[in-house]
Design an enzyme around this catalytic site. Structure first.
Site, PDB file in Angstrom:
ATOM      1  N   ARG A 132       0.778  -1.102  -0.289  1.00  0.00           N
ATOM      2  CA  ARG A 132      -0.083   0.016   0.162  1.00  0.00           C
ATOM      3  C   ARG A 132       1.142   1.632  -0.187  1.00  0.00           C
ATOM      4  NH1 ARG A 132      -1.878  -3.122  -2.158  1.00  0.00           N
ATOM      5  NH2 ARG A 132      -3.978  -3.908  -1.793  1.00  0.00           N
ATOM      6  N   GLU A 192       1.781   1.834  -3.520  1.00  0.00           N
ATOM      7  CA  GLU A 192       1.072   2.044  -3.986  1.00  0.00           C
ATOM      8  C   GLU A 192       0.249   3.610  -3.928  1.00  0.00           C
ATOM      9  OE1 GLU A 192      -3.192  -0.439  -5.001  1.00  0.00           O
ATOM     10  OE2 GLU A 192      -3.197   0.779  -2.695  1.00  0.00           O
ATOM     11  N   SER A 245      15.310  14.075   2.472  1.00  0.00           N
ATOM     12  CA  SER A 245      16.078  14.198   2.968  1.00  0.00           C
ATOM     13  C   SER A 245      15.557  12.598   4.032  1.00  0.00           C
ATOM     14  CB  SER A 245      16.983  14.225   4.264  1.00  0.00           C
ATOM     15  OG  SER A 245      18.254  13.604   4.651  1.00  0.00           O
TER      16      SER A 245
END
Length: 155
Positions: A95, A98, A121
């Site tokens: 996820r 995604e 960073s």
């Protein structure tokens, strides 16, 4: 003197021992991090093989987990980071991939618009996760990624 790993195997083996001990002793990540002076996120990441721990913290968590002196030394070793070599099929990790697939270009555009040409960073970085009630029912996860902006510099 800091030492570093050149393969993932030592930390992966230690991570397996950490997880077995954590389960056997019914410990939580928060309980392992308690009193160390480090965040639960950092200690968890370290115990999962992504960061070294300071000696005093390594000793505390190793004692809580029932680990030996070799484990204390390995917990202080700088790991070979980034253990995901391809897109994970684990639903929780996937996820996050995604989310970046869907919102990555949006995040990039907004970062560049607000900060200019550069990166956020992952070294000078903080991560936090909180569980909050959803007004529409259930619970929501609030994840904060707090990284220092590093501008690209022409040379």
């Amino acid at each position: 003197m800091p030492h570093s790993n050149i393969s993932r195997a030592p930390r992966q083996n230690l991570t397996e021992r950490v997880l077995q001990a954590k389960t056997a002793k019914n410990l939580t990540w928060a309980g392992l991090a308690e009193g160390t002076g480090l965040s639960v996120v950092y200690v968890t990441a370290a115990l999962l093989g992504q960061h070294p721990l300071p000696e005093a913290v390594a000793e505390v968590v190793a004692e809580r987990l029932g680990l030996d002196r070799d484990a204390v030394a390995e917990l202080q070793t700088i790991p070979l980071r980034g253990n995901v070599e391809d897109v994970s099929s684990d639903p929780t990790i996937y996820r996050f991939h995604e989310m970046v697939q869907v919102y990555g270009t949006t995040l990039k555009a907004l970062v560049h618009e607000q900060f200019g040409d550069g990166i956020i960073s992952a070294i000078n970085f903080k991560l936090d996760i909180k569980k909050v009630e959803d007004p529409e029912g259930g619970e929501r996860a609030v994840i904060t990624l707090d990284g220092k902006f590093l501008p690209y510099k022409p040379f």
